[in-house]
Design a protein around this motif. Structure first.
Motif, PDB file in Angstrom:
ATOM      1  N   THR A   6       6.834  -3.868 -20.048  1.00  0.00           N
ATOM      2  CA  THR A   6       7.919  -3.384 -20.911  1.00  0.00           C
ATOM      3  C   THR A   6       8.393  -2.035 -20.355  1.00  0.00           C
ATOM      4  O   THR A   6       7.769  -1.467 -19.464  1.00  0.00           O
ATOM      5  N   ASN A   7       9.492  -1.534 -20.916  1.00  0.00           N
ATOM      6  CA  ASN A   7      10.065  -0.284 -20.406  1.00  0.00           C
ATOM      7  C   ASN A   7       9.087   0.887 -20.411  1.00  0.00           C
ATOM      8  O   ASN A   7       9.105   1.712 -19.514  1.00  0.00           O
ATOM      9  N   GLU A   8       8.226   0.912 -21.453  1.00  0.00           N
ATOM     10  CA  GLU A   8       7.276   2.033 -21.547  1.00  0.00           C
ATOM     11  C   GLU A   8       6.427   2.122 -20.276  1.00  0.00           C
ATOM     12  O   GLU A   8       6.110   3.210 -19.806  1.00  0.00           O
ATOM     13  N   PHE A   9       6.061   0.954 -19.731  1.00  0.00           N
ATOM     14  CA  PHE A   9       5.257   0.951 -18.503  1.00  0.00           C
ATOM     15  C   PHE A   9       6.133   1.244 -17.280  1.00  0.00           C
ATOM     16  O   PHE A   9       5.757   2.004 -16.400  1.00  0.00           O
ATOM     17  N   LYS A  10       7.323   0.601 -17.264  1.00  0.00           N
ATOM     18  CA  LYS A  10       8.199   0.794 -16.095  1.00  0.00           C
ATOM     19  C   LYS A  10       8.510   2.268 -15.889  1.00  0.00           C
ATOM     20  O   LYS A  10       8.519   2.767 -14.769  1.00  0.00           O
ATOM     21  N   GLU A  11       8.734   2.976 -17.012  1.00  0.00           N
ATOM     22  CA  GLU A  11       9.064   4.399 -16.907  1.00  0.00           C
ATOM     23  C   GLU A  11       7.922   5.213 -16.314  1.00  0.00           C
ATOM     24  O   GLU A  11       8.147   6.283 -15.756  1.00  0.00           O
ATOM     25  N   ALA A  12       6.690   4.692 -16.451  1.00  0.00           N
ATOM     26  CA  ALA A  12       5.523   5.468 -15.984  1.00  0.00           C
ATOM     27  C   ALA A  12       5.122   5.085 -14.553  1.00  0.00           C
ATOM     28  O   ALA A  12       4.216   5.704 -13.979  1.00  0.00           O
ATOM     29  N   ILE A  13       5.781   4.088 -13.973  1.00  0.00           N
ATOM     30  CA  ILE A  13       5.391   3.635 -12.633  1.00  0.00           C
ATOM     31  C   ILE A  13       5.414   4.771 -11.589  1.00  0.00           C
ATOM     32  O   ILE A  13       4.508   4.851 -10.752  1.00  0.00           O
ATOM     33  N   PRO A  14       6.392   5.691 -11.642  1.00  0.00           N
ATOM     34  CA  PRO A  14       6.360   6.782 -10.656  1.00  0.00           C
ATOM     35  C   PRO A  14       5.055   7.581 -10.660  1.00  0.00           C
ATOM     36  O   PRO A  14       4.637   8.088  -9.611  1.00  0.00           O
ATOM     37  N   VAL A  15       4.381   7.664 -11.817  1.00  0.00           N
ATOM     38  CA  VAL A  15       3.098   8.383 -11.850  1.00  0.00           C
ATOM     39  C   VAL A  15       2.073   7.603 -11.018  1.00  0.00           C
ATOM     40  O   VAL A  15       1.330   8.183 -10.215  1.00  0.00           O
ATOM     41  N   LEU A  16       2.049   6.268 -11.192  1.00  0.00           N
ATOM     42  CA  LEU A  16       1.122   5.445 -10.389  1.00  0.00           C
ATOM     43  C   LEU A  16       1.493   5.551  -8.908  1.00  0.00           C
ATOM     44  O   LEU A  16       0.617   5.724  -8.052  1.00  0.00           O
ATOM     45  N   ASN A  17       2.781   5.464  -8.628  1.00  0.00           N
ATOM     46  CA  ASN A  17       3.247   5.544  -7.238  1.00  0.00           C
ATOM     47  C   ASN A  17       2.794   6.823  -6.576  1.00  0.00           C
ATOM     48  O   ASN A  17       2.323   6.825  -5.434  1.00  0.00           O
ATOM     49  N   CYS A  18       2.955   7.887  -7.280  1.00  0.00           N
ATOM     50  CA  CYS A  18       2.616   9.195  -6.746  1.00  0.00           C
ATOM     51  C   CYS A  18       1.147   9.221  -6.328  1.00  0.00           C
ATOM     52  O   CYS A  18       0.800   9.663  -5.237  1.00  0.00           O
ATOM     53  N   LEU A  19       0.277   8.694  -7.194  1.00  0.00           N
ATOM     54  CA  LEU A  19      -1.158   8.678  -6.878  1.00  0.00           C
ATOM     55  C   LEU A  19      -1.435   7.719  -5.721  1.00  0.00           C
ATOM     56  O   LEU A  19      -2.177   8.042  -4.789  1.00  0.00           O
ATOM     57  N   GLU A  20      -0.793   6.541  -5.775  1.00  0.00           N
ATOM     58  CA  GLU A  20      -1.037   5.548  -4.727  1.00  0.00           C
ATOM     59  C   GLU A  20      -0.540   6.053  -3.365  1.00  0.00           C
ATOM     60  O   GLU A  20      -1.190   5.838  -2.342  1.00  0.00           O
ATOM     61  N   ASN A  21       0.581   6.745  -3.362  1.00  0.00           N
ATOM     62  CA  ASN A  21       1.106   7.283  -2.111  1.00  0.00           C
ATOM     63  C   ASN A  21       0.172   8.306  -1.482  1.00  0.00           C
ATOM     64  O   ASN A  21       0.229   8.565  -0.288  1.00  0.00           O
ATOM     65  N   HIS A  22      -0.676   8.902  -2.309  1.00  0.00           N
ATOM     66  CA  HIS A  22      -1.669   9.838  -1.772  1.00  0.00           C
ATOM     67  C   HIS A  22      -2.986   9.136  -1.476  1.00  0.00           C
ATOM     68  O   HIS A  22      -4.010   9.785  -1.254  1.00  0.00           O
ATOM     69  N   GLY A  23      -2.975   7.812  -1.547  1.00  0.00           N
ATOM     70  CA  GLY A  23      -4.168   7.047  -1.146  1.00  0.00           C
ATOM     71  C   GLY A  23      -5.154   6.772  -2.275  1.00  0.00           C
ATOM     72  O   GLY A  23      -6.284   6.372  -2.020  1.00  0.00           O
ATOM     73  N   TYR A  24      -4.725   6.993  -3.507  1.00  0.00           N
ATOM     74  CA  TYR A  24      -5.651   6.743  -4.621  1.00  0.00           C
ATOM     75  C   TYR A  24      -5.300   5.452  -5.354  1.00  0.00           C
ATOM     76  O   TYR A  24      -4.185   4.948  -5.272  1.00  0.00           O
ATOM     77  N   GLN A  25      -6.276   4.962  -6.121  1.00  0.00           N
ATOM     78  CA  GLN A  25      -6.015   3.821  -7.015  1.00  0.00           C
ATOM     79  C   GLN A  25      -5.454   4.377  -8.324  1.00  0.00           C
ATOM     80  O   GLN A  25      -5.812   5.477  -8.739  1.00  0.00           O
ATOM     81  N   ALA A  26      -4.602   3.606  -8.966  1.00  0.00           N
ATOM     82  CA  ALA A  26      -4.076   4.051 -10.270  1.00  0.00           C
ATOM     83  C   ALA A  26      -3.675   2.831 -11.089  1.00  0.00           C
ATOM     84  O   ALA A  26      -3.041   1.906 -10.576  1.00  0.00           O
ATOM     85  N   TYR A  27      -4.070   2.850 -12.368  1.00  0.00           N
ATOM     86  CA  TYR A  27      -3.806   1.704 -13.252  1.00  0.00           C
ATOM     87  C   TYR A  27      -3.402   2.178 -14.638  1.00  0.00           C
ATOM     88  O   TYR A  27      -3.795   3.260 -15.082  1.00  0.00           O
TER      89      TYR A  27
END
Ligand code: ATP
Ligand code: MG
Length: 399
Positions: A6-27
């Motif tokens: 849902t939108n609530e999750f889609k809006e938060a995807i950049p936070v996961l991306n940011c962590l993943e781009n630095h090589g971390y897992q994020a859920y």
């Protein structure tokens, strides 16, 4: 299994991306994932990651999204929303039935999920909506069951608040508590003595606001768990709680507590004592008192109803089993329901030459009462005349 985001999750995807781009897992993790599967409204989208707190701080500070830290959880700001991001962790040994002695971090998602309270709260979901369900939470969701992750007795011994949380989720979702979990709740209930009243208040308020508070209350009585709730000894007549407990589901604490207290037959001095044993705001206490007094009256006055407002009038009408809806129709028949409906305001008072000051509030209050009580009509000319008289009277009375 893939969950549609849902939108609530889609809006938060950049936070996961940011962590993943630095090589971390994020859920995404916890209650929001549960609610997404159940298609319930989502409130807080929480995030879990294997980045350590200081690594997170560095990442989000650079991106200018860092909003501070609270109990080992980092807060990340994004587009005006705040997200709690917590490092995967394993709780150490619990010392006093509520606080783990130490917390250690882990790189393993499953370990983080295993410290969570119930199987239906132990989901993680990645940014594609892929679900991680190591403890058969999905199965329990389907069966509508609350079950601890791991051995119930041990999990309740670690943190007795979980006992109340079980009854809270059972009421909130209208799920049953699984047998073993229920049995353990009875065995460990005495540890609730060690839990802070504030935390009990949060869970019990959510229980009262749930879909099925009746069943949770009934079970908590049967198992003697209510004995560990603040002020419980003051409730000497529970018969109405089981026979008559009804009313509409509401998000208002004041309404839910009023309903519980009304059917617990707490009145006057025992009510004062009872509320004193909980840590709740004075404002909430006042609201509860007012509503209980209103329910006690055979026929609340028009001023009482105006004061209560629409939401409380509807709720009280339901609590009273006011089939003819007298209370509600009396409310609806009031001449005004809000001060904004009064056909006069401060500017009008100024225009007729009354000097600005505290007297405005007094005049408006007097006009409000007279209109509600039907002594004068809600008509500007009439109100202006009355205001002038008030001003003269109040002015002369003033020493
Ligand atoms: P709500 O919809 O009321 O916010 P929630 O499931 O999000 O429900 P929270 O109290 O916000 O509940 O907690 C978030 C998550 O943290 C839970 O889903 C659970 O995984 C975990 N959690 C919270 N409290 C405990 C606890 N006392 N013991 C173990 N895990 C907990
Ligand atoms: Mg939550």
């Amino acid at each position: 299994m893939i969950i549609e985001l849902t939108n609530e999750f889609k809006e938060a995807i950049p936070v996961l991306n940011c962590l993943e781009n630095h090589g971390y897992q994020a859920y995404f993790v916890g209650g929001s994932v549960r609610d997404a599967i159940l298609r319930r409204p989502i409130h807080d989208v929480d995030i879990t990651t294997d980045a350590l707190p200081n690594e997170m701080k560095r990442i989000f500070k650079t991106a200018d999204n860092y909003a501070g830290e609270k109990h080992g959880t980092d807060l990340v700001f994004l587009n005006g929303k705040k997200y709690e991001v917590t490092t995967f962790r394993i709780d150490g040994k619990y010392l006093d039935n509520r606080h783990p002695k130490n917390v250690s971090f882990t790189k393993n998602l499953k370990e983080d999920l295993s410290r969570r309270d119930f199987t239906i709260n132990a989901f993680a979901m990645n940014q594609e909506g892929k679900l991680f369900d190591y403890f058969s939470g999905l199965n329990d969701l389907k069966k509508k069951i609350i079950r601890t992750v791991g051995d119930a007795k041990q999990r309740f011994s670690e943190d007795a608040l979980r006992i109340l949380r079980a009854f809270r989720f059972s009421s909130q979702l209208d799920f049953k508590i699984e047998e073993e979990t229920l049995r353990a709740s009875q065995m460990i209930k005495e540890n609730l003595n060690d839990i802070a009243t504030e935390r009990i208040f949060v869970e019990f308020s959510k229980l009262l606001a749930g879909k099925n508070p009746q069943r949770s209350l009934r079970q908590m009585y049967d198992l003697g768990i209510v004995d560990f709730l603040p002020g419980h000894e003051l409730i000497t007549d529970q018969s109405d709680l089981f026979r008559n407990y009804i009313g509409i589901q509401s998000s208002s604490h004041a309404i839910n507590w009023t309903r519980f207290i009304f059917f617990s037959n707490l009145r006057e001095s025992s009510l004062t004592k009872y509320l004193g044993s909980w840590k709740m705001s004075n404002q909430l206490k006042k609201q509860i008192f007012k509503s209980i007094n209103l329910l006690e009256k055979d026929k609340p006055s028009k001023l009482d109803l105006f004061d209560a407002g629409l939401e409380i009038s509807i709720a009280l009408s339901a609590i009273k089993r006011d089939d003819r809806n007298n209370l509600l129709s009396d409310y609806e028949n009031l001449a005004i329901h809000d001060l904004s409906e009064l056909d006069i305001n401060g500017i009008d008072l100024k225009n007729i030459g009354i000097p600005v000051g505290p007297i405005y509030g007094k005049i408006i209050e007097d006009l409000k009462e007279k209109v509600i009580l039907g002594k004068i009509n809600n008509n500007k000319q009439r109100l202006l005349k009355e205001a002038k008289d008030d001003y003269i009277n109040m002015g002369t009375i003033k020493k």
